[in-house]
Scaffold this motif. Sequence first.
Motif, PDB file in Angstrom:
ATOM      1  N   ALA A  15       0.304  17.938   0.301  1.00 46.13           N
ATOM      2  CA  ALA A  15       0.874  18.930  -0.615  1.00 46.13           C
ATOM      3  C   ALA A  15       2.212  18.396  -1.118  1.00 46.13           C
ATOM      4  O   ALA A  15       2.989  17.842  -0.338  1.00 46.13           O
ATOM      5  N   ILE A  16       2.458  18.534  -2.416  1.00 47.21           N
ATOM      6  CA  ILE A  16       3.661  17.958  -3.005  1.00 47.21           C
ATOM      7  C   ILE A  16       4.442  18.992  -3.812  1.00 47.21           C
ATOM      8  O   ILE A  16       3.872  19.686  -4.663  1.00 47.21           O
ATOM      9  N   ILE A  17       5.737  19.067  -3.534  1.00 52.48           N
ATOM     10  CA  ILE A  17       6.657  19.811  -4.387  1.00 52.48           C
ATOM     11  C   ILE A  17       7.216  18.809  -5.388  1.00 52.48           C
ATOM     12  O   ILE A  17       7.999  17.925  -5.030  1.00 52.48           O
ATOM     13  N   MET A  18       6.797  18.941  -6.624  1.00 50.28           N
ATOM     14  CA  MET A  18       7.107  17.946  -7.656  1.00 50.28           C
ATOM     15  C   MET A  18       8.477  18.255  -8.252  1.00 50.28           C
ATOM     16  O   MET A  18       8.593  18.882  -9.297  1.00 50.28           O
ATOM     17  N   PHE A  61       2.635  21.757  -6.473  1.00 56.13           N
ATOM     18  CA  PHE A  61       3.360  22.977  -6.810  1.00 56.13           C
ATOM     19  C   PHE A  61       3.776  22.878  -8.273  1.00 56.13           C
ATOM     20  O   PHE A  61       4.742  22.205  -8.621  1.00 56.13           O
ATOM     21  N   GLY A  62       3.028  23.579  -9.152  1.00 57.45           N
ATOM     22  CA  GLY A  62       3.246  23.449 -10.579  1.00 57.45           C
ATOM     23  C   GLY A  62       4.207  24.466 -11.169  1.00 57.45           C
ATOM     24  O   GLY A  62       5.069  24.127 -11.983  1.00 57.45           O
ATOM     25  N   PHE A  63       4.060  25.734 -10.757  1.00 59.76           N
ATOM     26  CA  PHE A  63       4.891  26.799 -11.318  1.00 59.76           C
ATOM     27  C   PHE A  63       4.957  27.913 -10.290  1.00 59.76           C
ATOM     28  O   PHE A  63       3.925  28.440  -9.863  1.00 59.76           O
ATOM     29  N   SER A  64       6.163  28.255  -9.870  1.00 53.90           N
ATOM     30  CA  SER A  64       6.320  29.249  -8.817  1.00 53.90           C
ATOM     31  C   SER A  64       6.559  30.639  -9.394  1.00 53.90           C
ATOM     32  O   SER A  64       6.922  30.788 -10.569  1.00 53.90           O
ATOM     33  N   THR A  65       6.398  31.639  -8.554  1.00 49.32           N
ATOM     34  CA  THR A  65       6.679  33.009  -8.985  1.00 49.32           C
ATOM     35  C   THR A  65       8.155  33.168  -9.327  1.00 49.32           C
ATOM     36  O   THR A  65       8.520  34.041 -10.121  1.00 49.32           O
ATOM     37  N   ILE A 102      -6.905  26.404  -9.219  1.00 48.05           N
ATOM     38  CA  ILE A 102      -5.566  26.905  -9.476  1.00 48.05           C
ATOM     39  C   ILE A 102      -5.278  27.995  -8.447  1.00 48.05           C
ATOM     40  O   ILE A 102      -5.976  29.023  -8.401  1.00 48.05           O
ATOM     41  N   LEU A 103      -4.282  27.769  -7.620  1.00 47.37           N
ATOM     42  CA  LEU A 103      -3.894  28.731  -6.595  1.00 47.37           C
ATOM     43  C   LEU A 103      -2.790  29.626  -7.134  1.00 47.37           C
ATOM     44  O   LEU A 103      -1.968  29.196  -7.939  1.00 47.37           O
ATOM     45  N   ALA A 129     -15.987  15.132  -4.632  1.00 46.83           N
ATOM     46  CA  ALA A 129     -15.453  13.808  -4.310  1.00 46.83           C
ATOM     47  C   ALA A 129     -13.957  13.872  -4.004  1.00 46.83           C
ATOM     48  O   ALA A 129     -13.453  13.123  -3.164  1.00 46.83           O
ATOM     49  N   PHE A 130     -13.257  14.771  -4.681  1.00 47.37           N
ATOM     50  CA  PHE A 130     -11.809  14.923  -4.504  1.00 47.37           C
ATOM     51  C   PHE A 130     -11.453  16.343  -4.904  1.00 47.37           C
ATOM     52  O   PHE A 130     -12.081  16.922  -5.789  1.00 47.37           O
ATOM     53  N   PHE A 131     -10.421  16.900  -4.247  1.00 44.76           N
ATOM     54  CA  PHE A 131     -10.043  18.282  -4.488  1.00 44.76           C
ATOM     55  C   PHE A 131      -8.592  18.339  -4.968  1.00 44.76           C
ATOM     56  O   PHE A 131      -7.669  18.035  -4.206  1.00 44.76           O
ATOM     57  N   LEU A 132      -8.414  18.715  -6.228  1.00 39.49           N
ATOM     58  CA  LEU A 132      -7.090  18.845  -6.823  1.00 39.49           C
ATOM     59  C   LEU A 132      -6.766  20.324  -6.973  1.00 39.49           C
ATOM     60  O   LEU A 132      -7.442  21.056  -7.706  1.00 39.49           O
ATOM     61  N   ASN A 133      -5.726  20.756  -6.269  1.00 41.32           N
ATOM     62  CA  ASN A 133      -5.302  22.155  -6.309  1.00 41.32           C
ATOM     63  C   ASN A 133      -3.915  22.224  -6.931  1.00 41.32           C
ATOM     64  O   ASN A 133      -3.014  21.489  -6.520  1.00 41.32           O
ATOM     65  N   VAL A 134      -3.767  23.093  -7.911  1.00 41.93           N
ATOM     66  CA  VAL A 134      -2.470  23.275  -8.560  1.00 41.93           C
ATOM     67  C   VAL A 134      -1.993  24.698  -8.280  1.00 41.93           C
ATOM     68  O   VAL A 134      -2.666  25.668  -8.644  1.00 41.93           O
TER      69      VAL A 134
END
Length: 243
Positions: A15-18, A61-65, A102-103, A129-134
């Motif tokens: 998990a990455i905080i960008m 982590f794309g956009f937080s509340t 999208i979470l 094959a791969f799981f990308l969660n934003v």
Amino acid sequence: MTTPDSQGQTPQHIAIIMDGNGRWAKQKGRPRAFGHKAGVDAVRRAVRACGNAGVRYLTLFGFSTENWRRPAEEIEALFELLRRFVDADLEKLHKEGVRVRILGSREGLSPDLISIIERAEVRTRENSAFFLNVAFNYGGRDELVRAAKAIAKAAKSGDLDPDQINEELYSSFLDTSDLPDPDILLRTSGEYRISNFLLWQCAYSEFIFLDNVMWPDFDETHLQMALEIYASRDRRYGGVKRA
């Protein structure tokens, strides 16, 4: 819930905080939106690097509340980048077997943005094959509250016995219900906090902070650096040090 892995194995889930897009742009005398656009290119590199390294789950982590407090023009720029990313990358990701999710909450998002999110999820839902969660319009506390409300409603309606509530059941009500917990929580740019990201899921994650790396500069070299740090850690999960 994650099953503890053996020492030295490649992590399942990162998990990455960008962080650092705005500061990166400021250093170059450009507007913050320029940094966010460059950050999308870093997302592409991160997906490719994780896949090459054998990591199967990547959550960004794309956009937080809390990001709703930012200027309206910056928020719209972030939303536009999501639209462009889906338009430009969705078919390629689908062909490569990537499942996109999208979470977060859909509350407050425009109908067209919700439509784009649903299109990405529906198009790739059979991929494995791969799981990308934003994490988009996501906050860890908000997620816990939403889960608590859902559990309370199930208990009130008689569909759930309160005595059944345990960690496993609570996890099943979270946005990440069918994902392993992150082995690594990585943050770029030199900040040392998790900023309300995956509060429940990161209970046993290894925290790695890359001090001198702004997110737009992130590449495979930095991922390998994080993996080496991870391999040097002894994950005991409350037990004793392995011999």
